[in-house]
Design an enzyme around this catalytic site. Structure first.
Site, PDB file in Angstrom:
ATOM      1  CG  HIS A 170      -9.535  -1.103  -5.089  1.00 14.53           C
ATOM      2  ND1 HIS A 170     -10.074  -1.343  -3.849  1.00 14.53           N
ATOM      3  CD2 HIS A 170     -10.538  -1.277  -5.982  1.00 14.53           C
ATOM      4  CE1 HIS A 170     -11.353  -1.664  -3.982  1.00 14.53           C
ATOM      5  NE2 HIS A 170     -11.667  -1.622  -5.266  1.00 14.53           N
ATOM      6  CE1 TYR A 182      -3.735  -2.369   0.042  1.00 14.30           C
ATOM      7  CE2 TYR A 182      -2.735  -3.302   2.013  1.00 14.30           C
ATOM      8  CZ  TYR A 182      -3.668  -3.373   0.990  1.00 14.30           C
ATOM      9  OH  TYR A 182      -4.522  -4.438   0.904  1.00 14.30           O
TER      10      TYR A 182
HETATM   11  C1  DQA Z   1      -7.656  -2.095  -1.145  1.00 18.27           C
HETATM   12  C2  DQA Z   1      -7.706  -3.530  -1.680  1.00 18.27           C
HETATM   13  C3  DQA Z   1      -8.595  -4.385  -0.797  1.00 18.27           C
HETATM   14  O1  DQA Z   1      -8.634  -5.721  -1.297  1.00 18.27           O
HETATM   15  C4  DQA Z   1      -8.047  -4.437   0.614  1.00 18.27           C
HETATM   16  O2  DQA Z   1      -8.901  -5.178   1.449  1.00 18.27           O
HETATM   17  C5  DQA Z   1      -7.786  -3.090   1.171  1.00 18.27           C
HETATM   18  C6  DQA Z   1      -7.248  -2.039   0.307  1.00 18.27           C
HETATM   19  C7  DQA Z   1      -6.648  -1.220  -1.924  1.00 18.27           C
HETATM   20  O3  DQA Z   1      -6.741  -0.005  -1.827  1.00 18.27           O
HETATM   21  O4  DQA Z   1      -5.778  -1.746  -2.617  1.00 18.27           O
HETATM   22  O5  DQA Z   1      -7.899  -2.870   2.372  1.00 18.27           O
HETATM   23  O6  DQA Z   1      -8.931  -1.524  -1.301  1.00 18.27           O
END
Ligand code: DQA
Length: 186
Positions: free
Chosen positions: A136, A53
């Site tokens: 995402h 992330y």
């Molecule tokens: C997310 C992807 C999701 O699968 C995950 O549960 C997240 C973050 C992303 O920003 O990549 O918490 O939404």
């Protein structure tokens, strides 16, 4: 004449040019607001699995986007919660429960893990009838199979994934140009 804290925008619904400023929230005035929603665990950005992330915090992302929206005279309201019902409450609050002039015009949402589980948040977004973009940070299609189903994508205007924090800015720019007909600086 337009001061730095004001912008001229065209309201698509009325096709009229309106002079707005961040102070212009008088009773019946149409406010120009966008809503940024971040779901569960995204308060941990910067600390949480940075190899997936990244190192940017949610506060940094929000600050940058709020400033960018404000530069064009648009208010960006940011909410984050780890609680599904709280997000439903907020979507209702800025949608159908607000007077129509005070409702947000469009939404950017990263539902995080709620993406893959939440019929409730999907229904709340459908009820608002406000267009939304799903964002995402990671490329969910290159990860575990359970991340490849979203309860949101089929009713989203668009879906952005895998571009990190830039994905939020692209979504914001889309609404600035498509909701308000603004011409952005390059
Ligand atoms: C997310 C992807 C999701 O699968 C995950 O549960 C997240 C973050 C992303 O920003 O990549 O918490 O939404």
């Amino acid at each position: 004449m337009t001061t730095p804290s004001q912008s001229t925008v065209t309201d698509k619904t009325s096709n009229q040019e309106t002079l707005i400023s961040s102070n212009d929230i008088s009773a019946n005035a149409k406010t120009h607001k966008l809503l940024l929603i971040n779901g569960v665990n995204l308060n941990l950005l910067g600390k949480r699995e940075p190899e997936i992330y990244g190192h940017t915090t949610l506060a940094d992302i929000e600050k940058k986007l709020v400033a960018r929206a404000a530069k064009y005279g648009i208010e960006l309201i940011c909410i984050q919660s780890n609680h599904e019902g709280k997000l439903v409450d907020e979507i209702q609050y800025y949608g159908l429960l607000a007077e129509s002039a005070a409702q947000v015009d469009a939404i950017i949402i990263n539902p995080a893990a709620f993406t893959h589980t939440s019929v409730a948040i999907r229904d709340a977004l459908s009820a608002t009838q406000k267009p939304f973009i799903e964002v995402h940070l990671s490329n969910v299609h290159a990860r575990e199979s359970f991340r490849q189903h979203s309860y949101f994508s089929d009713i989203a205007v668009g879906v952005i994934c895998g571009l990190g924090p830039l994905g939020y800015q692209i979504a914001l720019d889309y609404w600035l140009t498509h909701t308000y007909n603004l011409k952005l600086d390059s």
